[in-house]
Motif scaffolding. Structure first.
Motif, PDB file in Angstrom:
ATOM      1  N   ARG A 125       0.832  -1.209   0.000  1.00 43.76           N
ATOM      2  CA  ARG A 125       0.000   0.000   0.000  1.00 43.76           C
ATOM      3  C   ARG A 125       0.864   1.256   0.000  1.00 43.76           C
ATOM      4  NH1 ARG A 125      -0.981   2.821   4.073  1.00 43.76           N
ATOM      5  NH2 ARG A 125      -0.673   1.134   5.588  1.00 43.76           N
ATOM      6  N   GLN A 152       1.115   4.061  -3.006  1.00 48.92           N
ATOM      7  CA  GLN A 152       0.786   5.464  -2.728  1.00 48.92           C
ATOM      8  C   GLN A 152       1.961   6.383  -3.048  1.00 48.92           C
ATOM      9  OE1 GLN A 152      -0.658   5.240   1.338  1.00 48.92           O
ATOM     10  NE2 GLN A 152      -2.732   4.758   0.645  1.00 48.92           N
ATOM     11  N   PRO A 161      -3.373   3.615  -6.798  1.00 43.84           N
ATOM     12  CA  PRO A 161      -4.340   3.280  -5.752  1.00 43.84           C
ATOM     13  C   PRO A 161      -4.096   1.906  -5.122  1.00 43.84           C
ATOM     14  CG  PRO A 161      -5.324   2.904  -7.901  1.00 43.84           C
ATOM     15  CD  PRO A 161      -3.961   3.512  -8.145  1.00 43.84           C
ATOM     16  N   TRP A 162      -4.312   1.821  -3.825  1.00 50.37           N
ATOM     17  CA  TRP A 162      -4.362   0.553  -3.095  1.00 50.37           C
ATOM     18  C   TRP A 162      -5.772   0.022  -3.315  1.00 50.37           C
ATOM     19  CZ3 TRP A 162      -2.481  -3.540  -0.824  1.00 50.37           C
ATOM     20  CH2 TRP A 162      -3.167  -4.180   0.203  1.00 50.37           C
ATOM     21  N   GLN A 163      -5.909  -1.202  -3.842  1.00 49.31           N
ATOM     22  CA  GLN A 163      -7.212  -1.750  -4.218  1.00 49.31           C
ATOM     23  C   GLN A 163      -7.450  -3.114  -3.569  1.00 49.31           C
ATOM     24  OE1 GLN A 163      -6.393  -1.594  -8.459  1.00 49.31           O
ATOM     25  NE2 GLN A 163      -7.711   0.208  -8.666  1.00 49.31           N
ATOM     26  N   GLU A 174     -10.034  -4.628  -2.754  1.00 48.35           N
ATOM     27  CA  GLU A 174     -11.179  -5.365  -3.296  1.00 48.35           C
ATOM     28  C   GLU A 174     -10.962  -5.770  -4.749  1.00 48.35           C
ATOM     29  OE1 GLU A 174     -13.628  -6.258  -1.276  1.00 48.35           O
ATOM     30  OE2 GLU A 174     -12.605  -5.170   0.329  1.00 48.35           O
ATOM     31  N   GLU A 175      -9.886  -5.296  -5.356  1.00 44.82           N
ATOM     32  CA  GLU A 175      -9.621  -5.587  -6.766  1.00 44.82           C
ATOM     33  C   GLU A 175      -8.209  -6.144  -6.946  1.00 44.82           C
ATOM     34  OE1 GLU A 175     -10.685  -2.275  -9.319  1.00 44.82           O
ATOM     35  OE2 GLU A 175     -12.234  -1.678  -7.903  1.00 44.82           O
ATOM     36  N   ASP A 177      -5.470  -5.826  -5.427  1.00 43.34           N
ATOM     37  CA  ASP A 177      -4.681  -6.218  -4.256  1.00 43.34           C
ATOM     38  C   ASP A 177      -5.396  -7.202  -3.340  1.00 43.34           C
ATOM     39  OD1 ASP A 177      -2.468  -4.485  -4.920  1.00 43.34           O
ATOM     40  OD2 ASP A 177      -3.821  -2.838  -4.427  1.00 43.34           O
ATOM     41  N   ARG A 178      -6.485  -7.768  -3.788  1.00 45.80           N
ATOM     42  CA  ARG A 178      -7.205  -8.732  -2.938  1.00 45.80           C
ATOM     43  C   ARG A 178      -6.360  -9.978  -2.669  1.00 45.80           C
ATOM     44  NH1 ARG A 178      -9.711  -8.802  -7.825  1.00 45.80           N
ATOM     45  NH2 ARG A 178      -9.618 -10.748  -8.969  1.00 45.80           N
ATOM     46  N   THR A 210      -4.881  -5.719 -15.605  1.00 45.59           N
ATOM     47  CA  THR A 210      -5.078  -4.998 -14.346  1.00 45.59           C
ATOM     48  C   THR A 210      -5.256  -3.514 -14.638  1.00 45.59           C
ATOM     49  OG1 THR A 210      -3.676  -6.623 -13.246  1.00 45.59           O
ATOM     50  CG2 THR A 210      -4.113  -4.583 -12.046  1.00 45.59           C
ATOM     51  N   LYS A 211      -6.318  -2.916 -14.120  1.00 45.78           N
ATOM     52  CA  LYS A 211      -6.667  -1.528 -14.443  1.00 45.78           C
ATOM     53  C   LYS A 211      -5.548  -0.533 -14.186  1.00 45.78           C
ATOM     54  CE  LYS A 211     -11.589  -2.091 -13.600  1.00 45.78           C
ATOM     55  NZ  LYS A 211     -12.710  -1.715 -12.727  1.00 45.78           N
ATOM     56  N   ARG A 212      -4.848  -0.652 -13.061  1.00 39.47           N
ATOM     57  CA  ARG A 212      -3.836   0.365 -12.748  1.00 39.47           C
ATOM     58  C   ARG A 212      -2.517   0.144 -13.491  1.00 39.47           C
ATOM     59  NH1 ARG A 212      -3.218  -1.632  -6.800  1.00 39.47           N
ATOM     60  NH2 ARG A 212      -1.744  -3.311  -7.131  1.00 39.47           N
TER      61      ARG A 212
END
Length: 167
Positions: free
Chosen positions: A34, A38, A43-45, A47-48, A50-51, A156-158
């Motif tokens: 995280r 940052q 973003p730290w994710q 639920e996505e 970084d689950r 992955t989105k990011r």
């Protein structure tokens, strides 16, 4: 490496201890990831993307992957992991390779990548895939300097870069 390789276990690198993840590492490992995300404005994710850090047992260990932590003076300062994927041919994806700023620039990232490659090859995998973000300039340079070829198909989105290396 012996023929009865059962997992990473513990290995000392000058000043560092690299070992298999333990349940008690969950919060500290997540904190490292995280904080690094940052630092780079990502973003730290939990639920996505970084689950898997929250559910290491299911995301890595139960499917034949590994998750390592790097300790310095008894504190977790880095992580590195991989798991098998469907993409490619006998492939894995390296994930969660993060180091806190104070331990970067000493060759530790390159060492971790080399050790991951050795173990992945030992287990019979033929391809390594890595998704990353171009803002992680040190990571991009590490992968490109170690034989990873840029390709397409980021999931992955990011992330905006995808690399592959055939062993």
């Amino acid at each position: 490496m012996n023929k009865t390789y059962q997992g990473w276990g513990r290995m000392r690198v000058p000043h560092y201890l690299i070992r298999d993840w333990q349940e008690s590492d969950r919060t500290a490992a997540a904190d490292v990831i995280r904080e690094v995300l940052q630092e780079y404005g990502l973003p730290w994710q939990p639920e996505e993307a970084d689950r898997d850090v929250i559910a290491v047992e299911a995301a890595y260990l139960a499917i034949g992957g590994e998750f390592w932590v790097v300790e310095f003076e008894g504190r977790i300062v880095g992580t590195a992991a991989y798991y098998p994927i469907e993409r490619g041919n006998k492939a894995v994806e390296i994930r969660k390779m993060y180091l806190q700023p104070q331990v970067r620039g000493q060759g530790l990232g390159k060492y971790l990548l080399q050790q991951l490659e050795i173990i992945i090859g030992y287990k019979g995998y033929q391809e390594i895939w890595i998704e990353t973000a171009s803002v992680l300039k040190e990571a991009v340079q590490l992968y490109e300097n170690n034989g990873y070829q840029r390709t397409t198909g980021v999931e992955t989105k990011r992330c905006d870069r995808l690399y592959v290396k055939r062993l």
